[in-house]
Design a protein around this motif. Sequence first.
Motif, PDB file in Angstrom:
ATOM      1  N   ASN A 340       0.802  -1.227   0.000  1.00  0.00           N
ATOM      2  CA  ASN A 340       0.000   0.000   0.000  1.00  0.00           C
ATOM      3  C   ASN A 340       0.831   1.271   0.000  1.00  0.00           C
ATOM      4  OD1 ASN A 340      -3.168  -0.396   0.374  1.00  0.00           O
ATOM      5  ND2 ASN A 340      -2.130  -2.119   1.354  1.00  0.00           N
ATOM      6  N   GLY A 341       2.125   1.134  -0.299  1.00  0.00           N
ATOM      7  CA  GLY A 341       2.924   2.335  -0.504  1.00  0.00           C
ATOM      8  C   GLY A 341       3.639   2.877   0.709  1.00  0.00           C
ATOM      9  N   PHE A 342       3.726   2.111   1.791  1.00  0.00           N
ATOM     10  CA  PHE A 342       4.567   2.562   2.909  1.00  0.00           C
ATOM     11  C   PHE A 342       5.294   1.375   3.517  1.00  0.00           C
ATOM     12  CE2 PHE A 342       0.238   2.047   4.431  1.00  0.00           C
ATOM     13  CZ  PHE A 342       0.346   1.353   5.627  1.00  0.00           C
ATOM     14  N   LEU A 343       6.501   1.630   3.988  1.00  0.00           N
ATOM     15  CA  LEU A 343       7.384   0.580   4.469  1.00  0.00           C
ATOM     16  C   LEU A 343       7.576   0.702   5.971  1.00  0.00           C
ATOM     17  CD1 LEU A 343      10.070   0.945   1.677  1.00  0.00           C
ATOM     18  CD2 LEU A 343       8.081  -0.551   1.682  1.00  0.00           C
ATOM     19  N   VAL A 344       7.349  -0.404   6.667  1.00  0.00           N
ATOM     20  CA  VAL A 344       7.498  -0.417   8.120  1.00  0.00           C
ATOM     21  C   VAL A 344       8.937  -0.826   8.446  1.00  0.00           C
ATOM     22  CG1 VAL A 344       6.681  -1.426  10.273  1.00  0.00           C
ATOM     23  CG2 VAL A 344       5.072  -1.035   8.393  1.00  0.00           C
ATOM     24  N   LYS A 345       9.705   0.098   9.013  1.00  0.00           N
ATOM     25  CA  LYS A 345      11.082  -0.222   9.405  1.00  0.00           C
ATOM     26  C   LYS A 345      11.116  -0.907  10.762  1.00  0.00           C
ATOM     27  CE  LYS A 345      14.719   2.243   9.089  1.00  0.00           C
ATOM     28  NZ  LYS A 345      15.596   3.378   9.400  1.00  0.00           N
ATOM     29  N   ALA A 586      16.704  11.504   7.189  1.00  0.00           N
ATOM     30  CA  ALA A 586      15.304  11.481   7.651  1.00  0.00           C
ATOM     31  C   ALA A 586      14.765  10.064   7.635  1.00  0.00           C
ATOM     32  CB  ALA A 586      14.455  12.389   6.757  1.00  0.00           C
ATOM     33  N   ILE A 587      15.070   9.332   6.572  1.00  0.00           N
ATOM     34  CA  ILE A 587      14.579   7.965   6.429  1.00  0.00           C
ATOM     35  C   ILE A 587      15.134   7.066   7.534  1.00  0.00           C
ATOM     36  CG2 ILE A 587      14.776   5.906   4.950  1.00  0.00           C
ATOM     37  CD1 ILE A 587      14.396   7.843   2.549  1.00  0.00           C
ATOM     38  N   GLU A 588      16.414   7.245   7.873  1.00  0.00           N
ATOM     39  CA  GLU A 588      17.034   6.442   8.930  1.00  0.00           C
ATOM     40  C   GLU A 588      16.418   6.742  10.294  1.00  0.00           C
ATOM     41  OE1 GLU A 588      19.225   3.889   8.905  1.00  0.00           O
ATOM     42  OE2 GLU A 588      18.889   3.976   6.757  1.00  0.00           O
ATOM     43  N   SER A 589      15.913   7.959  10.476  1.00  0.00           N
ATOM     44  CA  SER A 589      15.382   8.382  11.775  1.00  0.00           C
ATOM     45  C   SER A 589      13.925   7.974  11.970  1.00  0.00           C
ATOM     46  CB  SER A 589      15.482   9.909  11.920  1.00  0.00           C
ATOM     47  OG  SER A 589      16.801  10.332  11.707  1.00  0.00           O
ATOM     48  N   ALA A 590      13.267   7.535  10.906  1.00  0.00           N
ATOM     49  CA  ALA A 590      11.834   7.237  10.965  1.00  0.00           C
ATOM     50  C   ALA A 590      11.570   5.757  11.199  1.00  0.00           C
ATOM     51  CB  ALA A 590      11.176   7.686   9.661  1.00  0.00           C
ATOM     52  N   GLY A 591      10.372   5.475  11.725  1.00  0.00           N
ATOM     53  CA  GLY A 591       9.965   4.090  11.923  1.00  0.00           C
ATOM     54  C   GLY A 591       9.188   3.556  10.735  1.00  0.00           C
ATOM     55  N   ILE A 592       8.572   4.490   9.977  1.00  0.00           N
ATOM     56  CA  ILE A 592       7.789   4.137   8.783  1.00  0.00           C
ATOM     57  C   ILE A 592       8.180   5.096   7.664  1.00  0.00           C
ATOM     58  CG2 ILE A 592       5.453   4.010   7.794  1.00  0.00           C
ATOM     59  CD1 ILE A 592       4.424   3.227  10.540  1.00  0.00           C
ATOM     60  N   ILE A 593       8.241   4.583   6.438  1.00  0.00           N
ATOM     61  CA  ILE A 593       8.632   5.397   5.280  1.00  0.00           C
ATOM     62  C   ILE A 593       7.514   5.374   4.242  1.00  0.00           C
ATOM     63  CG2 ILE A 593      10.308   5.654   3.408  1.00  0.00           C
ATOM     64  CD1 ILE A 593      12.183   3.924   5.287  1.00  0.00           C
ATOM     65  N   LEU A 594       7.121   6.552   3.770  1.00  0.00           N
ATOM     66  CA  LEU A 594       6.133   6.640   2.692  1.00  0.00           C
ATOM     67  C   LEU A 594       6.871   6.559   1.354  1.00  0.00           C
ATOM     68  CD1 LEU A 594       3.747   9.532   3.836  1.00  0.00           C
ATOM     69  CD2 LEU A 594       3.563   7.097   4.287  1.00  0.00           C
ATOM     70  N   VAL A 595       6.527   5.573   0.538  1.00  0.00           N
ATOM     71  CA  VAL A 595       7.177   5.426  -0.767  1.00  0.00           C
ATOM     72  C   VAL A 595       6.799   6.594  -1.665  1.00  0.00           C
ATOM     73  CG1 VAL A 595       7.338   3.984  -2.833  1.00  0.00           C
ATOM     74  CG2 VAL A 595       7.240   2.920  -0.569  1.00  0.00           C
ATOM     75  N   ARG A 596       5.510   6.974  -1.619  1.00  0.00           N
ATOM     76  CA  ARG A 596       5.040   8.112  -2.412  1.00  0.00           C
ATOM     77  C   ARG A 596       5.031   9.349  -1.520  1.00  0.00           C
ATOM     78  NH1 ARG A 596      -0.730   5.930  -4.021  1.00  0.00           N
ATOM     79  NH2 ARG A 596      -0.670   5.367  -1.831  1.00  0.00           N
TER      80      ARG A 596
END
Length: 674
Positions: A340-345, A586-596
């Motif tokens: 669904n377009g988001f990645l759970v780190k 920013a991506i490394e600091s987040a728990g979830i990443i929005l692909v879009r």
Amino acid sequence: MNHSAHNGEKPAHAHGDHGASRHTGHSTALFFRKFWVSLVLTIPVVLYADVIEKVFKWSPPEFPGLAYMPLLFGSIVFFYGGWVFLVGAWREIQARLPGMMTLIGIAISAAYFWSIYAVFAGEEALFWELTTLITIMLLGHWLEMRAVSGARGALKELSKLLPDTAEVIRNGKTEMIALSELRENDMILVRPGSKIPADGKIIDGESNVNESMVTGESKPVSKKDGDSVIAGTINGDGALKISVASIGEKTFLAGVMRLVAEAQASKSRLQILSDRAAFYLTVVAITGGVVTLFAWLAAGAEIGFAVARLVAVLVIACPHALGLAVPLVASISTTKAAQNGFLVKQRIALEAARTIDTVLFDKTGTLTKGEFGVVNIWNIQGNTKDEVLGLAASLDALSEHPIAKAVVIKAQEQKIFLKEPKKFEVLKGKGVRAFIEEKEVFVGGPALLESMEIKIPAELSQQVEDGGKKGQTIIFIVKDRALLGAMALADIIREESREAIRALKDKGIHTTMITGDSEDVAKWVSQELGIDEYFARVLPHQKSERVKELQNRNLKVAMIGDGINDAPALTQADLGVAIGAGTNVAIESAGIILVRNDPRDIVKIIKLSKMTYSKMIQNLFWATGYNVVALPLAAGAFAFKGILLQPALAAVFMSFSTIIVAINAVLLKNKTLK
């Protein structure tokens, strides 16, 4: 070609840490084969058991050596079918983490070795209980592993998106090569309808690309020269020549697989709790089993009966379903997020999303596009808006300034013909000047008008003043020293932002915005989007302080950002969400990443979090509820009323609980996040 390996995918049966250690080296086919062999050998053992004669008043014909048939078949079932449980028990004991395999190992060993003794001592053996127990346990594990494999199915599909070959252009000719032979900076040809084999940039061609399987974007995305494309996406009806930018582990798709694998390896709070509960349940089961054995022996029961009670207690207390309850749901939800377009780190981040009551958006690049766009055109003295825009764009076509580029893009969108400027000149700090059709034309800001002593007419002054208050950049167009009109430019608000804010407010979630822009700009954007609260003129190092300020009001904060300066705030927030196109920091600091770059996906995150939590609670109920009811029955607490739970029936109940948990988890796959 198998792409799963280089994308970091785990074996299908490795469901979380608990499951991975339990089934290391096992496969669905292994359990299926062992189940059928054990079932075939169990049938005659059960048919010739005393229980059949007592219940049905019938017994099959006898034959020489019948007395040793249960011993022979039971031994084969124990060593062939039960070996996986014995090895698993040994691994758990070595790791000092006794669990489900330990309980089954002790149970079948107790039943087997007692039965060996019973055959030669003339006591009642437990071979039919032993064989049925092992057979049912093998069936339960096979069904469980099938469910887990199904849960991973969608993730496997991601790894299959890459084609096996690529059509590379070398020396002016095309040739098909294996994907593994592709190198960075190679030129590849992607024909209509083909899969794109590597991340890259379009050098020649135009097409619509289907990115739904990677980004969740349902509509095909228009691509042209200079645009980036993602490996695994499907080309539309145009041929594309692409310069390869990333291959193998460096591709976006490999990154997706890696993040999903990391998320599935991480544990949520609920999983840590269920793992701990499973450990304590194992200790309680072993203790309870030993107490049950000696209590019945002390009460004068036969050894065979007491051992059967021990086996039943150990089997019924197996924390099998408990160990599966959370990891399987987490595995499915992580995969569903990627679809669904988001990645759970971090799973703990997805778990936290359900409690969020405040969403804090960084303005630039998140709610807005982070690039200038023309938002208004004003014309005076009988000139049309197209004439005003056309003259401005004709001059700005020669400039590299971001504002000039925005004007040119607007003219191209309106399909306005640009005229060729002559004697083009940059007026430092004021604007630009050129001659068009022998007429002197100027384009610039307020400083230009001041230097030319041109006053803004009344019909335009109010609009210019309002635009300035909104933080818009105003440029003026002058021809032969006469003002023709003006344009307002601003950071463009994403249309998706309006929908996202509306959806969040419908769910009762407080919306806030943080920006380094002026009070006027922040106020205008907030009013345009209907945001509840905003923080203006916030310096980069102050963003995390604003998050703390909200948290001090007992609010659970989700921070959405994309820049390096957002990293501390993303870490401080209860949930950090990074925009996929943002910086690596920013991506490394987040728990979830929005692909879009779509803020509407925040609503999906919260919805998936609630759905996931609900499934986990349901599974924990199923996993523990039956233990509370069945343990006293297994121990023989109601034997005085003639109610006894045989080991085989205990295995049925245990397997049934596990299968319910697995099926309930898999139902999450059918839920939509729309």
